[in-house]
Structures are given as C-alpha cells and as structure tokens.
Motif scaffolding. Structure first.
Motif, mmCIF file in Angstrom:
data_model
loop_
_atom_site.group_PDB
_atom_site.id
_atom_site.type_symbol
_atom_site.label_atom_id
_atom_site.label_comp_id
_atom_site.label_asym_id
_atom_site.label_seq_id
_atom_site.Cartn_x
_atom_site.Cartn_y
_atom_site.Cartn_z
ATOM 1 N N VAL A 1 0.851 -1.187 0.000
ATOM 2 C CA VAL A 1 0.000 0.000 0.000
ATOM 3 C C VAL A 1 0.887 1.236 0.000
ATOM 4 O O VAL A 1 1.764 1.378 0.860
ATOM 5 C CB VAL A 1 -0.916 0.022 1.238
ATOM 6 N N ILE A 2 0.670 2.132 -0.956
ATOM 7 C CA ILE A 2 1.335 3.435 -0.952
ATOM 8 C C ILE A 2 0.422 4.401 -0.215
ATOM 9 O O ILE A 2 -0.709 4.644 -0.631
ATOM 10 C CB ILE A 2 1.613 3.940 -2.383
ATOM 11 N N ASP A 3 0.901 4.937 0.882
ATOM 12 C CA ASP A 3 0.107 5.767 1.788
ATOM 13 C C ASP A 3 0.462 7.238 1.586
ATOM 14 O O ASP A 3 1.533 7.686 1.998
ATOM 15 C CB ASP A 3 0.386 5.316 3.224
ATOM 16 N N LEU A 4 -0.435 7.972 0.953
ATOM 17 C CA LEU A 4 -0.228 9.412 0.733
ATOM 18 C C LEU A 4 -1.110 10.231 1.661
ATOM 19 O O LEU A 4 -1.481 11.360 1.343
ATOM 20 C CB LEU A 4 -0.547 9.778 -0.725
ATOM 21 N N THR A 5 -1.448 9.694 2.806
ATOM 22 C CA THR A 5 -2.422 10.339 3.683
ATOM 23 C C THR A 5 -1.757 11.126 4.800
ATOM 24 O O THR A 5 -0.587 10.929 5.119
ATOM 25 C CB THR A 5 -3.371 9.298 4.298
ATOM 26 N N THR A 6 -2.570 11.993 5.397
ATOM 27 C CA THR A 6 -2.113 12.789 6.534
ATOM 28 C C THR A 6 -3.284 13.032 7.475
ATOM 29 O O THR A 6 -4.432 12.777 7.128
ATOM 30 C CB THR A 6 -1.508 14.126 6.062
ATOM 31 N N ALA A 7 -2.988 13.518 8.670
ATOM 32 C CA ALA A 7 -3.999 13.829 9.705
ATOM 33 C C ALA A 7 -4.597 12.545 10.254
ATOM 34 O O ALA A 7 -3.857 11.707 10.764
ATOM 35 C CB ALA A 7 -5.043 14.788 9.166
ATOM 36 N N GLY B 1 8.092 18.600 7.088
ATOM 37 C CA GLY B 1 8.190 17.855 8.338
ATOM 38 C C GLY B 1 7.308 16.629 8.389
ATOM 39 O O GLY B 1 7.099 16.051 9.449
ATOM 40 N N GLY B 2 6.783 16.221 7.234
ATOM 41 C CA GLY B 2 5.987 14.999 7.186
ATOM 42 C C GLY B 2 4.543 15.200 7.587
ATOM 43 O O GLY B 2 4.008 16.311 7.546
ATOM 44 N N ASP B 3 3.920 14.117 7.966
ATOM 45 C CA ASP B 3 2.517 14.106 8.365
ATOM 46 C C ASP B 3 2.278 15.160 9.444
ATOM 47 O O ASP B 3 3.060 15.286 10.400
ATOM 48 C CB ASP B 3 2.167 12.710 8.907
ATOM 49 N N THR B 4 1.196 15.920 9.292
ATOM 50 C CA THR B 4 0.880 16.957 10.285
ATOM 51 C C THR B 4 0.715 16.386 11.682
ATOM 52 O O THR B 4 0.901 17.097 12.675
ATOM 53 C CB THR B 4 -0.409 17.696 9.882
ATOM 54 N N SER B 5 0.360 15.092 11.791
ATOM 55 C CA SER B 5 0.183 14.475 13.100
ATOM 56 C C SER B 5 1.479 14.404 13.894
ATOM 57 O O SER B 5 1.453 14.245 15.119
ATOM 58 C CB SER B 5 -0.391 13.058 12.951
ATOM 59 N N ARG B 6 2.605 14.534 13.217
ATOM 60 C CA ARG B 6 3.886 14.488 13.941
ATOM 61 C C ARG B 6 4.046 15.690 14.869
ATOM 62 O O ARG B 6 4.894 15.661 15.771
ATOM 63 C CB ARG B 6 5.050 14.435 12.946
ATOM 64 N N ALA C 1 0.409 17.824 19.877
ATOM 65 C CA ALA C 1 0.646 17.553 21.297
ATOM 66 C C ALA C 1 -0.454 16.607 21.803
ATOM 67 O O ALA C 1 -1.569 16.596 21.255
ATOM 68 C CB ALA C 1 0.606 18.857 22.077
ATOM 69 N N PRO C 2 -0.148 15.815 22.840
ATOM 70 C CA PRO C 2 1.088 15.737 23.618
ATOM 71 C C PRO C 2 2.121 14.839 22.951
ATOM 72 O O PRO C 2 1.818 14.149 21.977
ATOM 73 C CB PRO C 2 0.615 15.157 24.944
ATOM 74 N N TYR C 3 3.319 14.854 23.522
ATOM 75 C CA TYR C 3 4.434 14.083 23.008
ATOM 76 C C TYR C 3 4.893 13.077 24.057
ATOM 77 O O TYR C 3 4.785 13.309 25.264
ATOM 78 C CB TYR C 3 5.604 14.999 22.641
ATOM 79 N N LEU C 4 5.417 11.947 23.570
ATOM 80 C CA LEU C 4 5.945 10.916 24.461
ATOM 81 C C LEU C 4 7.429 10.735 24.179
ATOM 82 O O LEU C 4 7.844 10.678 23.011
ATOM 83 C CB LEU C 4 5.210 9.592 24.235
ATOM 84 N N MET D 1 8.100 11.902 20.382
ATOM 85 C CA MET D 1 7.169 11.697 19.270
ATOM 86 C C MET D 1 5.751 12.025 19.685
ATOM 87 O O MET D 1 5.346 11.769 20.831
ATOM 88 C CB MET D 1 7.236 10.260 18.752
ATOM 89 N N SER D 2 5.010 12.594 18.776
ATOM 90 C CA SER D 2 3.606 12.880 19.024
ATOM 91 C C SER D 2 2.855 11.595 19.311
ATOM 92 O O SER D 2 3.045 10.575 18.629
ATOM 93 C CB SER D 2 2.993 13.573 17.810
ATOM 94 N N VAL D 3 1.987 11.629 20.311
ATOM 95 C CA VAL D 3 1.168 10.457 20.615
ATOM 96 C C VAL D 3 0.289 10.115 19.417
ATOM 97 O O VAL D 3 0.039 8.940 19.118
ATOM 98 C CB VAL D 3 0.318 10.694 21.879
#
Length: 412
Positions: free
Chosen positions: A11-17, A43-48, A51-54, A69-71
């Motif tokens: 699977v080629i994944d071009l998704t974000t959020a 910076g890649g996927d906006t989910s990166r 917050a919060p971060y672990l 890394m973003s949870v």
C-alpha cells in the motif's frame, strides 16, 4: 507474517492527519506492507506535530528531546514504513512511478484537485499500474462540492445532521466527543479497498474507490428514521432517555450512571421485579410496550428515583439477575483497560519505539479476531524517513549514489 489476510500486498500511503492514516493503519494491521510517503519539506505528516508528546521523560505538552514523538503519530503510524518524497519536485515523478508500479493499493486524502495538480490522480496512476486500487478519502467526494472547502470533522458532523440527534429537545447542537466523521469514512474506505482488491484478482483491473466523510456519516444518520419520527410527532432528540423504547436510557445512580435497555415486555417486567415492584408487572399502565411509551416520562421517573438510592454495582446486579440488559457508564480511562478488550487485543498498550512504556497509554488495536489469521499492530511508529534506505535501495533497487543525490537535492 504470511498468514495475515493482506500479507504480500503493498500500500502506498499518501495520507495525513486522521481519516486517511486510520485507513492505512487498519490495512497495516491486516498484514499489508504500508509505505507512508511524507514530504520532507514540511516535516511529514501533520500528526507528527500534535501535542502531547511521548519520550524518555514520559508525556509532555511540548517536545523536550529530539526523539520525542507525538502520541498521535505513535498511534497512527504503527506498522508502517516511512519514506520521504517531495511530490512537488519534478524529479519525484520517477520515484513515485517506481513506487506505484509494484504496489497493489494507493490511499490518499488530499483536498479535491491536489492530486491532479501534482500529476498523481487516478487517471495518471492507472497508466502506470492498471491493476492498482486507488482509494480516495475526502470530505465531500473526490470531485468536491459547492463550497466544499476543508473537511474538518466538526464541519462534517454539523452538515450530516448528527449534532441534532443527541441532546435535549430544543437544546443546542451536541458535538460527538469522538471525531466520528474522521473515523467512520476510513472504515468504509477499507471495506471498499479490500472489495476492489478481490475484484482486481478476478478481472485484472483496478479501480478508483471514492469515499466521502459526509456521505459516510450521513448514511448512518439515515439508518435511523428520524424523518418518520418527526412525521408522527415523536421527538428526534430526547436527551438521556428514549421514550419510544421505554424503559430505555441513561440513569443516575448514587455513584455514577448506568445504561438501561429494556424495550421488550420481558425486559420491562424484569426491571420492575429488580426494583421490588412486582405489583406493577401486570399493571395496565406498563404491561405492553405501547402503554409504556404512552407513560414513558412517568415510568422513567419511577425507575430514576429507585436508581438514585443505590450504587451502580448493586443496580446492575439486580437488573442482570432478571435478565435485563444494563451496564455501568464508564469513562474512557476505565473502558480502555477492560481485560476483555485487552485480552482480545482490540485495545493495546502504546509505547515509544526507543524508550518503551514511559507512560501508561492505550491505543486502538485490531478489533477483528480471525480464526486462521494473526493480525495486529505490533510494529512501532517510524521516524520521518526512517525506511528510505530499505524502500529505495532494497525494494526499488536504487544504489547509494542515487539515494544520496536525491537526498542532497531534497527530493527525498
């Protein structure tokens, strides 16, 4: 694992959020090799950056170490390979073509028109790989709609009518606590993708699978005949209780709340017996469903007065002893730690790929149990571009010099 349902599929994944990444998360959990393509320039996927971060010091609202890394990404990125590729760079077309040529599925959730401008829409990709299943998840359909704009979950909830199905009659709209629009569309997208894969096996031809968030959520709203209720004078919004199914709803106990579902004659009689009101079991006010619906407010008030005097556990014990469906209302922290969902791996612990369980966190698992397949989301979320060498060198056959050249020019 070769015994996973989608083992051997790429699977080629071009998704974000959220909506797109949740779909590809499920495909990864089913055994597909998911190659997550991220733009190095942004910076890649906006989910990166959610917050919060672990990290090594546990949870924090901001990054304190480079490997925090973003949870959100820790949860949605599990089981995926991350490569970087700037699809706006003309040189990326060759790399993209090589990725797509050997893939089975492509999933994207760009705004309408973006894939066309990038030259990676279905028409273009079909020329590269006619067997490919190309899945689009968008707010209003791949072609967009009048004034469609950006498809945020709250916008979809508002337009779907779901906000006016909960809450008190005449009250303000109620936003569903989960991002239900973002989470529902990916489920349909996975159903469509797997169905199209099966058809491609039979016909040799891929196709475009087009799922809209608005359509997915509104279709569920239409599963309940709200227009019929309105036509016969029944309230579409009834708050905590559902008079047309009485006794049915959320009731306050002395230490919390319970959910009660007793719409049938047998269940209703069980409720009255659990209350010690055998004298009402054959009372003509409550004996049949129509009689109970006619006096729903009165019946719910009677049950509510009883519930408020007792703790949840005792109420549930009394009701279940009479065969009545009832349960304690849990908060999310308690619910995701239920041993039943943990044992079935429907909910799993969430850990940092380098530092492990530095906080007690839960994440969605694969809520499907197969008798002959092992599914799950055991692989950790990747760092941005972590698998460039593995994918570009080992999978596509690029040599070290080609990879270094692409990286130097910020193509990857």
């Amino acid at each position: 694992m070769t015994d996973q349902p989608l083992a051997g599929r790429t699977v080629i994944d071009l998704t974000t959020a959220l909506a797109g990444p949740y779909a590809t998360l499920l495909l990864a959990g089913l055994g597909a090799t998911v190659i997550k393509v991220e733009n190095p320039a942004t910076g890649g996927d906006t989910s990166r950056n959610n917050a919060p971060y672990l990290g090594r010091d546990g949870l924090a609202l901001g990054r304190t170490h480079d490997d925090d890394m973003s949870v959100s990404m820790l949860l949605r990125g599990r089981g995926k390979l991350s490569v970087t590729l700037n699809l706006k760079d003309p040189r990326s077309k060759i790399v993209f073509t090589d990725l797509v040529r050997g893939a089975d599925v492509l999933v994207e959730n760009y705004s309408p028109g973006v894939t066309g401008r990038l030259g990676i829409d279905y028409a273009a990709v079909r020329e590269i790989n006619p067997r490919l299943v190309y899945t689009s998840i968008s707010g209003f359909g791949a072609q967009g709609g009048p004034g469609s704009g950006k498809a945020m979950d709250s916008i979809i909830q508002a337009l779907s009518g779901v906000m006016m199905t909960a809450g008190e009659p005449g009250g303000d709209p109620v936003r569903f606590g989960l991002p239900v629009g973002d989470l529902l569309a990916p489920l349909y997208a996975v159903v469509g993708t797997v169905s199209a894969l099966l058809q491609a096996e039979r016909t040799g031809a891929g196709q475009h699978v087009d799922v809209s968030m608005l359509g997915a959520l509104t279709s569920l709203v239409a599963c309940e005949p709200f227009d019929a209720y309105d036509a016969v004078g029944l309230e579409q919004r009834t708050g905590a209780m559902v008079p047309r199914l009485a006794p049915f709803g959320i009731l306050e106990a002395s230490d919390g709340h319970i959910a009660l579902c007793a719409p049938t004659d047998a269940f209703a009689r069980g409720v009255l017996r659990a209350m010690g009101r055998d004298d009402l079991v054959d009372d003509d006010r409550y004996r049949t469903r129509d009689q109970r619906v006619e006096r729903a407010d009165e019946l719910h008030a009677l049950i509510g007065d009883w519930c408020r005097t007792l703790p949840r556990g005792e109420i549930i014990d009394r009701l279940t002893a009479e065969g009545v469906p009832a349960a304690e209302v849990r908060d999310p922290h308690e619910a995701v730690r239920d041993p039943l969902v943990r044992d079935r791996r429907e909910v799993v612990p969430l850990t940092h790929p380098r530092h492990g369980a530095t906080a007690d966190l839960s994440a969605t698992g694969m809520p499907i149990v197969f008798s002959g397949s092992d599914v799950g989301l055991d692989g950790p979320a990747p760092a941005l571009g972590e698998h460039n060498d593995r994918v570009y060198r080992e999978l596509l056959g690029y040599d070290a010099a080609e990879i270094a050249d692409l990286a130097a020019d910020s193509v990857i």
